[in-house]
Write an enzyme that holds these catalytic residues in place. Structure first.
Site, PDB file in Angstrom:
ATOM      1  N   ARG A  50     -10.354 -44.223 -49.065  1.00  0.00           N
ATOM      2  CA  ARG A  50      -9.341 -43.138 -49.077  1.00  0.00           C
ATOM      3  C   ARG A  50      -8.308 -43.537 -50.284  1.00  0.00           C
ATOM      4  O   ARG A  50      -8.198 -42.752 -51.097  1.00  0.00           O
ATOM      5  CB  ARG A  50      -8.615 -42.964 -47.848  1.00  0.00           C
ATOM      6  N   LYS A 149      -2.344 -39.860 -50.497  1.00  0.00           N
ATOM      7  CA  LYS A 149      -1.559 -40.566 -49.972  1.00  0.00           C
ATOM      8  C   LYS A 149      -0.565 -41.419 -50.962  1.00  0.00           C
ATOM      9  O   LYS A 149      -0.734 -42.496 -51.402  1.00  0.00           O
ATOM     10  CB  LYS A 149      -2.179 -41.714 -48.960  1.00  0.00           C
ATOM     11  N   GLU A 182       0.735 -30.839 -40.087  1.00  0.00           N
ATOM     12  CA  GLU A 182       0.831 -32.308 -39.564  1.00  0.00           C
ATOM     13  C   GLU A 182       2.003 -32.533 -39.201  1.00  0.00           C
ATOM     14  O   GLU A 182       3.019 -31.819 -39.418  1.00  0.00           O
ATOM     15  CB  GLU A 182      -0.003 -33.225 -40.477  1.00  0.00           C
TER      16      GLU A 182
HETATM   17  N1  PXG Z   1      -0.455 -37.833 -42.023  1.00  0.00           N
HETATM   18  C1  PXG Z   1       0.517 -38.495 -42.885  1.00  0.00           C
HETATM   19  C2  PXG Z   1       1.422 -37.867 -43.717  1.00  0.00           C
HETATM   20  C3  PXG Z   1       0.477 -39.961 -42.879  1.00  0.00           C
HETATM   21  O1  PXG Z   1       1.246 -40.633 -43.430  1.00  0.00           O
HETATM   22  C4  PXG Z   1      -1.355 -39.924 -41.100  1.00  0.00           C
HETATM   23  C5  PXG Z   1      -1.444 -38.266 -41.206  1.00  0.00           C
HETATM   24  C6  PXG Z   1      -2.303 -40.621 -40.309  1.00  0.00           C
HETATM   25  O2  PXG Z   1      -3.282 -40.987 -40.988  1.00  0.00           O
HETATM   26  P1  PXG Z   1      -4.010 -42.348 -40.563  1.00  0.00           P
HETATM   27  O3  PXG Z   1      -5.170 -42.464 -41.539  1.00  0.00           O
HETATM   28  O4  PXG Z   1      -3.108 -43.564 -40.453  1.00  0.00           O
HETATM   29  O5  PXG Z   1      -4.807 -42.004 -39.100  1.00  0.00           O
HETATM   30  C7  PXG Z   1      -0.395 -40.632 -41.907  1.00  0.00           C
HETATM   31  C8  PXG Z   1      -0.340 -42.201 -41.813  1.00  0.00           C
HETATM   32  C9  PXG Z   1       4.697 -45.573 -41.221  1.00  0.00           C
HETATM   33  C10 PXG Z   1       3.139 -45.286 -41.025  1.00  0.00           C
HETATM   34  O6  PXG Z   1       4.956 -46.690 -41.405  1.00  0.00           O
HETATM   35  C11 PXG Z   1       2.687 -44.071 -41.556  1.00  0.00           C
HETATM   36  C12 PXG Z   1       1.250 -43.761 -41.396  1.00  0.00           C
HETATM   37  C13 PXG Z   1       0.315 -44.915 -41.159  1.00  0.00           C
HETATM   38  C14 PXG Z   1       0.999 -46.183 -40.693  1.00  0.00           C
HETATM   39  C15 PXG Z   1       2.402 -46.354 -40.987  1.00  0.00           C
HETATM   40  O7  PXG Z   1       5.464 -44.708 -40.751  1.00  0.00           O
HETATM   41  N2  PXG Z   1       0.905 -42.643 -41.728  1.00  0.00           N
END
Ligand code: PXG
Length: 290
Positions: A50, A149, A182
């Protein structure tokens, strides 16, 4: 703590980058949030994949190969004696000049921090959380695609502030058409008539790694999974709701905008998927210490 910056390890105090880095000046860069469980890095290949997709989208040349990045993440965990932890991997555009032009940035920087994370209070995993829809809509694809991201998370931060102001830990973000996209750092799922549903990527959802894992786990349980456009009405009338993310893992949702969801406690499919997810994190991942 030892922080990896461009091939070298620095102590926390010496881990510094230029104030001319476009990551700081413009949020021009990309990142991944990755977990380690029981001495293994969970879904590392998927996270690095990703990262490369995000890089492609913003025309950023990552100065390392896929295999080198995987090794650097594992090595940073080892240097920090991490068995269970959280890894933040960033690639910034690098130091340039004052002015937007990314061509002035010659050397992108790769930074890896291996630490710990507790996103939400532990009791919310037991009793479920209350969330609200906020006024800040998710970025338009045509402006800044939510699939990237990027280091520019102000859209999400603004929504998080609105959630916090409403006394909640997380916010539901709609897209410009009013469909559910989301949450600020999590994907959202509902259960309706035994079927698992989550918004499509085209609605403005990140291609969440946890999202993908949960969809596979549900299918393996014989549960059908769909990705229709969802409205707030669909959420209010769901039997179950939960959020997924690397940081959050799976967290049940029991109230949305004042409406009680299902029986007002974590539902049976949510509980099953939490157990299956925990089991998977115990038995798979890139070994750190072998
Ligand atoms: N949507 C958004 C906007 C994200 O930033 C997810 C969905 C979930 O994706 P994953 O691949 O992690 O299943 C994310 C991921 C934090 C933190 O520090 C945020 C994420 C992951 C880890 C830590 O707030 N967001």
């Amino acid at each position: 703590m030892k922080i990896y910056i461009d091939g070298k390890y620095c102590g926390e105090k010496n881990a510094k980058i230029s104030v001319f880095d476009h990551g700081l000046l413009y949020g021009d860069g990309i990142f991944e949030g990755i977990r380690a469980y029981h001495g293994r890095v969970f879904k590392l290949k998927e996270h690095i994949d990703r990262l490369f997709y995000s890089a492609k989208a913003i025309l950023l040349d990552i100065p390392m190969s896929h295999a080198e990045l995987m090794r650097a993440v594992v090595e940073t965990c080892r240097e920090n004696n991490i068995r269970d932890g959280y890894i933040r991997l960033l690639v910034t555009r690098g130091a340039g000049t004052l002015g937007l032009n990314p061509n002035r940035c010659k050397d992108p920087s790769v930074i890896i921090i291996a630490d710990h994370i507790q996103l939400y209070p532990p009791e919310l995993y037991e009793k479920g959380m209350e969330i609200v829809t906020v006024a800040t809509t998710r970025n338009l694809h045509s402006a800044l695609n939510p699939a990237i991201k990027s280091l520019n998370y102000l859209n999400n931060v603004l929504a998080k502030i609105e959630a916090n102001n409403a006394g909640c830990e997380e916010a539901i973000m709609l897209n410009a058409e009013g469909f559910v996209a989301e949450c600020t750092g999590d994907n959202i799922f509902i259960v309706k008539a035994g079927q698992l549903m989550t918004p499509p990527l085209s609605a403005g959802a990140l291609y969440g790694i946890t999202r993908g894992v949960v969809m596979d786990l549900a299918r393996a349980e014989g549960v059908s999974v769909a990705e229709p456009n969802l409205t707030r009405y669909d959420l209010f009338n769901a039997e179950e709701c939960f959020l997924t993310g690397t940081g959050a893992e799976l967290i049940p949702v029991v109230k949305i905008d004042g409406r009680v969801i299902g029986a007002g406690k974590p539902g049976p499919l949510t509980r099953t998927l939490v157990d299956k997810y925990r089991a998977l994190t115990k038995s798979s991942g890139e070994p750190i210490y072998e």
